[in-house]
Motif scaffolding. Structure first.
Motif, PDB file in Angstrom:
ATOM      1  N   ILE A  49       0.656  -1.000  -0.079  1.00 51.17           N
ATOM      2  CA  ILE A  49      -0.091   0.020   0.274  1.00 51.17           C
ATOM      3  C   ILE A  49       0.833   1.068   0.054  1.00 51.17           C
ATOM      4  O   ILE A  49       0.541   2.183  -0.538  1.00 51.17           O
ATOM      5  CB  ILE A  49      -1.023   0.129   1.188  1.00 51.17           C
ATOM      6  CG1 ILE A  49      -1.950  -1.377   0.884  1.00 51.17           C
ATOM      7  CG2 ILE A  49      -1.830   1.265   1.064  1.00 51.17           C
ATOM      8  CD1 ILE A  49      -2.632  -1.502  -0.229  1.00 51.17           C
ATOM      9  N   PRO A  50       2.085   1.441   0.785  1.00 53.80           N
ATOM     10  CA  PRO A  50       2.755   2.598   0.688  1.00 53.80           C
ATOM     11  C   PRO A  50       3.205   2.856  -0.640  1.00 53.80           C
ATOM     12  O   PRO A  50       3.401   3.970  -1.195  1.00 53.80           O
ATOM     13  CB  PRO A  50       3.795   2.161   1.567  1.00 53.80           C
ATOM     14  CG  PRO A  50       3.259   1.267   2.601  1.00 53.80           C
ATOM     15  CD  PRO A  50       2.581   0.396   1.840  1.00 53.80           C
ATOM     16  N   PRO A  63     -10.440   8.056  -3.765  1.00 55.70           N
ATOM     17  CA  PRO A  63     -11.843   7.660  -3.132  1.00 55.70           C
ATOM     18  C   PRO A  63     -11.887   7.475  -1.606  1.00 55.70           C
ATOM     19  O   PRO A  63     -10.856   7.140  -0.933  1.00 55.70           O
ATOM     20  CB  PRO A  63     -12.137   6.416  -3.994  1.00 55.70           C
ATOM     21  CG  PRO A  63     -11.419   6.205  -5.195  1.00 55.70           C
ATOM     22  CD  PRO A  63      -9.970   7.221  -4.428  1.00 55.70           C
ATOM     23  N   THR A  64     -12.908   7.499  -0.954  1.00 57.25           N
ATOM     24  CA  THR A  64     -13.189   7.478   0.470  1.00 57.25           C
ATOM     25  C   THR A  64     -12.328   5.846   1.072  1.00 57.25           C
ATOM     26  O   THR A  64     -11.651   5.877   1.832  1.00 57.25           O
ATOM     27  CB  THR A  64     -14.595   7.240   0.924  1.00 57.25           C
ATOM     28  OG1 THR A  64     -15.021   8.632   0.311  1.00 57.25           O
ATOM     29  CG2 THR A  64     -14.502   7.267   2.542  1.00 57.25           C
ATOM     30  N   LEU A  65     -12.882   4.935   0.176  1.00 55.30           N
ATOM     31  CA  LEU A  65     -12.422   3.599   0.495  1.00 55.30           C
ATOM     32  C   LEU A  65     -10.763   3.484   0.501  1.00 55.30           C
ATOM     33  O   LEU A  65     -10.159   3.011   1.309  1.00 55.30           O
ATOM     34  CB  LEU A  65     -12.911   2.544  -0.270  1.00 55.30           C
ATOM     35  CG  LEU A  65     -12.492   0.819  -0.022  1.00 55.30           C
ATOM     36  CD1 LEU A  65     -12.677   0.668   1.358  1.00 55.30           C
ATOM     37  CD2 LEU A  65     -13.251   0.080  -0.941  1.00 55.30           C
ATOM     38  N   THR A  66     -10.262   4.009  -0.581  1.00 56.06           N
ATOM     39  CA  THR A  66      -8.878   3.905  -0.823  1.00 56.06           C
ATOM     40  C   THR A  66      -8.410   4.773   0.171  1.00 56.06           C
ATOM     41  O   THR A  66      -7.125   4.367   0.903  1.00 56.06           O
ATOM     42  CB  THR A  66      -8.347   4.527  -2.139  1.00 56.06           C
ATOM     43  OG1 THR A  66      -9.243   3.798  -3.156  1.00 56.06           O
ATOM     44  CG2 THR A  66      -7.024   4.325  -2.281  1.00 56.06           C
ATOM     45  N   GLN A  67      -8.517   6.039   0.672  1.00 57.89           N
ATOM     46  CA  GLN A  67      -8.018   6.770   1.672  1.00 57.89           C
ATOM     47  C   GLN A  67      -8.061   6.101   3.074  1.00 57.89           C
ATOM     48  O   GLN A  67      -7.131   6.438   3.783  1.00 57.89           O
ATOM     49  CB  GLN A  67      -8.939   8.292   1.747  1.00 57.89           C
ATOM     50  CG  GLN A  67      -8.273   9.255   2.639  1.00 57.89           C
ATOM     51  CD  GLN A  67      -6.942   9.613   2.107  1.00 57.89           C
ATOM     52  OE1 GLN A  67      -6.851  10.056   0.956  1.00 57.89           O
ATOM     53  NE2 GLN A  67      -5.826   9.532   2.913  1.00 57.89           N
ATOM     54  N   PHE A  98     -15.265 -13.397   5.004  1.00 57.02           N
ATOM     55  CA  PHE A  98     -13.995 -12.593   5.451  1.00 57.02           C
ATOM     56  C   PHE A  98     -12.809 -12.402   4.417  1.00 57.02           C
ATOM     57  O   PHE A  98     -12.231 -11.619   4.507  1.00 57.02           O
ATOM     58  CB  PHE A  98     -13.549 -13.553   6.570  1.00 57.02           C
ATOM     59  CG  PHE A  98     -12.163 -13.132   7.346  1.00 57.02           C
ATOM     60  CD1 PHE A  98     -12.095 -12.057   8.106  1.00 57.02           C
ATOM     61  CD2 PHE A  98     -11.053 -13.766   7.106  1.00 57.02           C
ATOM     62  CE1 PHE A  98     -11.240 -11.538   8.537  1.00 57.02           C
ATOM     63  CE2 PHE A  98      -9.925 -13.244   7.532  1.00 57.02           C
ATOM     64  CZ  PHE A  98      -9.888 -11.963   8.403  1.00 57.02           C
ATOM     65  N   LEU A  99     -12.586 -13.444   3.603  1.00 54.99           N
ATOM     66  CA  LEU A  99     -11.610 -13.146   2.624  1.00 54.99           C
ATOM     67  C   LEU A  99     -12.005 -12.364   1.512  1.00 54.99           C
ATOM     68  O   LEU A  99     -11.099 -11.243   1.170  1.00 54.99           O
ATOM     69  CB  LEU A  99     -11.083 -14.759   1.960  1.00 54.99           C
ATOM     70  CG  LEU A  99     -10.437 -15.768   2.635  1.00 54.99           C
ATOM     71  CD1 LEU A  99     -10.410 -16.938   1.811  1.00 54.99           C
ATOM     72  CD2 LEU A  99      -9.008 -15.369   2.821  1.00 54.99           C
ATOM     73  N   GLY A 153      -9.806  -8.885  -0.821  1.00 52.18           N
ATOM     74  CA  GLY A 153     -10.762  -8.192  -2.044  1.00 52.18           C
ATOM     75  C   GLY A 153     -10.804  -6.891  -1.686  1.00 52.18           C
ATOM     76  O   GLY A 153     -10.720  -6.089  -2.600  1.00 52.18           O
ATOM     77  N   GLY A 154     -11.201  -6.345  -0.422  1.00 52.49           N
ATOM     78  CA  GLY A 154     -11.444  -4.992  -0.162  1.00 52.49           C
ATOM     79  C   GLY A 154     -10.359  -4.405  -0.242  1.00 52.49           C
ATOM     80  O   GLY A 154     -10.410  -3.024  -0.699  1.00 52.49           O
ATOM     81  N   VAL A 155      -9.211  -4.669   0.020  1.00 48.46           N
ATOM     82  CA  VAL A 155      -7.845  -3.969  -0.139  1.00 48.46           C
ATOM     83  C   VAL A 155      -7.651  -3.741  -1.456  1.00 48.46           C
ATOM     84  O   VAL A 155      -7.123  -2.691  -2.044  1.00 48.46           O
ATOM     85  CB  VAL A 155      -6.733  -4.564   0.788  1.00 48.46           C
ATOM     86  CG1 VAL A 155      -5.458  -4.012   0.465  1.00 48.46           C
ATOM     87  CG2 VAL A 155      -6.951  -4.455   2.515  1.00 48.46           C
TER      88      VAL A 155
END
Length: 411
Positions: free
Chosen positions: A195-196, A210-214, A385-386, A391-393
């Motif tokens: 992510i960094p 976007p909000t999720l990414t932030q 959960f997975l 998946g969310g990340v």
């Protein structure tokens, strides 16, 4: 175990030589005499020198004696006793053939104790880490009643059923534990290392996140810059303290055991497993001739849960005051109403051991169904959960790319 070179004469007068593993010279002499070989005077000597089959024994690193080892030994021992072989010869044969070095040493130790004049049960009691109170008491009952082979077969059957229950529960827990561990590790690696890189790239491009990414980027910064090592150290510390409390401190162990019983679904599974184990063990002890007070004492010690152990000790105290087994069990929150009713019927009909066996059969089937239901429920939850975590990340990182791609396409 040391090796000894020996030379002896058979009944036919033939001189034979060989090498034998034993704890001492006296043990070699005793074994040779049991095989009708007369050792020649001064011929038994410890074998000197180094050989490739010598083992490095490190304290605390010896192999343990598992349930499978003990069950196989018990079955084989019962067969030999039933065939009429002497007790010492059975121990000698099984000890010689035993591949587990720790168990081999124990069996030869038991053999030497029996040869010195002690009973088989008292000899087994010298090794409590291998032979628990249940095993020793049943063997003692078999020796007194002259039905050692029958008792050993009952004991092996009881151990097999208990081991099967343990294996079922462990198998049901292994899969979700592995998936959860891998998922958490993957998410941690993404947040700390991947992510960094994406965040730096988005910053250089001047993209509006976007909000999720932030949220994901902020979480990554929080882990890497501020509290990453603190979380790792804190998690390890919590695990170490929890392990210490569960295994070393009675109050901490009791607290955790009581919490386990209250966890939805898991607590019900533990309770059913406990009832099955209690019924099977106590029924086996009573049918083997062990008094009910001694049987309850043994069952309490091997219950595996301090809350259950406390309840069984209360039941034992109530029986000592003249009450029946079922009456104090009705006041317990551990044992279901159906169990206490069936035990009451067993007491009234004089077939308590048979009734306990039926209860054990019923609850073992209940455990099978509960484990299957738990496994079926866990699998879709793990998928969710997975999907949400990993998946969310991944989606959060691709959202800005999709957004910028859309802007370039429109321009």
């Amino acid at each position: 175990m040391p090796k000894f070179e020996w030379k002896g004469r058979t009944r036919a007068g033939k001189v034979e030589t060989g090498v034998m593993e034993a704890n001492s010279v006296d043990a070699v002499y005793a074994r040779l005499r049991s095989e009708d070989i007369s050792p020649l005077e001064g011929s038994v000597k410890e074998k000197a020198g180094f050989s490739m089959d010598m083992e490095l024994n490190i304290p605390g690193m010896e192999p343990g004696v598992g349930d499978k080892d003990l069950i196989i030994f018990t079955r084989q021992f019962a067969t030999m006793i039933d065939a009429g072989l002497p007790l010492v010869q059975c121990l000698d044969l099984l000890g010689t053939e035993q591949e587990n070095k720790t168990f081999k040493k124990v069996l030869f130790g038991v053999k030497e104790s029996v040869e010195s004049g002690q009973t088989f049960a008292d000899s087994l009691a010298k090794y409590p880490k291998v032979f628990n109170d249940l095993y020793v008491q049943m063997v003692k009952a078999g020796e007194i009643g002259g039905i050692l082979d029958t008792i050993l077969n009952r004991l092996a059957l009881s151990m097999e059923k208990t081991a099967r229950l343990k294996k079922q529960i462990k198998s049901a827990m292994i899969y979700p534990s592995i998936v959860m561990t891998v998922a958490i590790a993957v998410v941690a690696i993404l947040l700390i290392f991947v992510i960094p890189t994406f965040a730096k790239m988005f910053e250089d491009m001047g993209a509006t996140l976007p909000t999720l990414t932030q949220l994901v980027v902020d979480l990554s910064n929080w882990l890497v810059i501020k509290f990453g090592w603190a979380i790792i150290i804190g998690t390890v510390a919590v695990l170490i303290v929890s392990y210490y409390l569960i295994n070393s401190q009675p109050k901490g162990k009791y607290f955790f055991h009581s919490v386990f019983l209250k966890i939805p679904i898991v607590g019900d599974l533990i309770r059913k497993t406990t009832v099955a184990g209690f019924s099977r063990t106590l029924g086996t002890l009573i049918s083997s001739g062990v008094p009910i007070m001694d049987g309850l004492e043994i069952v309490a010690k091997v219950a595996g849960n301090m809350v259950v152990e406390e309840e069984l000790q209360k039941v034992r105290s109530a029986i000592a005051e003249g009450k029946t087994l079922s009456d104090p069990m009705k006041e317990s929150k551990v044992f279901p109403h159906m169990v206490t009713q069936m035990i009451g019927v067993g007491e009234q009909t004089g077939a308590l051991d048979t009734m306990l066996g039926k209860i054990a059969d019923f609850y073992e089937e209940e455990v099978d169904d509960a484990v299957e239901a738990l496994t079926s429920m866990i699998e879709p939850l793990l998928m969710v959960f997975l999907g949400v975590s990993v998946g969310g990340v991944a989606i959060a990182m691709y959202l800005p790319i999709f957004s910028m791609a859309g802007k370039f396409a429109s321009s």
